[in-house]
Design an enzyme around this catalytic site. Sequence first.
Site, short mmCIF file in Angstrom:
data_model
loop_
_atom_site.label_atom_id
_atom_site.label_comp_id
_atom_site.label_asym_id
_atom_site.label_seq_id
_atom_site.Cartn_x
_atom_site.Cartn_y
_atom_site.Cartn_z
N ILE A 158 -2.61 5.11 -9.19
CA ILE A 158 -3.64 5.33 -8.18
C ILE A 158 -4.35 6.66 -8.41
CG2 ILE A 158 -4.09 5.62 -5.71
CD1 ILE A 158 -1.71 3.74 -5.19
N ARG A 234 1.83 7.79 1.96
CA ARG A 234 2.80 7.48 3.00
C ARG A 234 2.69 8.55 4.08
NH1 ARG A 234 2.91 3.20 1.11
NH2 ARG A 234 4.68 1.92 0.38
N GLU A 263 4.50 3.44 12.12
CA GLU A 263 3.47 2.41 12.05
C GLU A 263 4.01 1.11 12.64
OE1 GLU A 263 1.28 4.02 7.96
OE2 GLU A 263 2.48 2.19 7.90
N HIS A 282 -3.60 1.66 7.79
CA HIS A 282 -2.83 1.31 6.59
C HIS A 282 -3.39 0.06 5.92
CE1 HIS A 282 1.37 1.83 4.62
NE2 HIS A 282 0.51 1.33 3.74
#
Length: 320
Positions: A158, A234, A263, A282
């Site tokens: 990423i 995260r 979450e 998210h």
Amino acid sequence: MNIVLPDAKTITKGDLSLEPLEKYGSVTVHQLTGYEQLAERVKDADVIICNKTLLNSHTLRLAKNLKLILLWATGYNNIDIDYCNEKGITVCNAGSYSANAVAQHTFALILELMNSTGAYNSFVQQGNWQKSDIFSPFVYPLEELNGKTLGIFGYGAIGKSVAKIAKAFGMKVIAYSRSGKTDANAEPASFDRLLAESRIVTVHCPLNQQSLHIFNKETFAKMQRGAFFINTARGGVMVENDLRDALKSGLLGGAGIDVLETEPMAQDCPIIGIENCIITPHIAWAPMETRRRLLGIVCNNLKNFIDGAPTNVVNTPKKI
């Protein structure tokens, strides 16, 4: 094989068929599973395929036939790896399925902070442009990306995708990685240098003991005054109270957040309602193309395990 999905709702709302899994065994689908329900629901499983469901010595205590845990995710901090190693359970993640999607969402957050697009749209929709005496009422900040320094914390798939996009915008890119290595798109940097020199810091590391709460009061204080902070990794890598304080004091100019420590969001989340903090739920990883790719990777992981050549294994299970 008896395949159990305890949290299928986190991968599909009915728009993605899970039928490809059926060629590998009997599939039992639960939309969501509470913590105290979990042990009973997975007790006969040979394979569990999950996303964020907590699998530990308590929830797996009845699963005597369990051989494999497959994740609808790259991160695996919800899995008790030590327990799985001891019980001979193989754990496989989904590799870098979401690199392009998360990089895209990272820049969606960055561009919103730099261009105030949402704020300007609200300004227009509320009739304020019609009342303006000039054709370009620049009431919200606007800033160019070209020439700015982007600091990337964590330089895996990423991070590398983010760096490519940043270079296309003409940004200078520096990156911190555990290995100390980067590539042609990013200059390696120490953590302190990353904090001190970056106009924007974006996080792309896994959550582990080393990264837990690493972005806190002390690290935010080392960033440039008015810098932007982006987290699509995260929620646990940051201290939300400290982020709130840094934003409200003006130490940070803004933040773009896609992940939280709790979450769905807790009722008392400290960063909700802060004007210069953009929060998405998210969803950086969740475009349809990405979820189709994810299903393919999970099916491939399952097939390879059955064939005796498991892929994307993240643990070292004891041979039993």
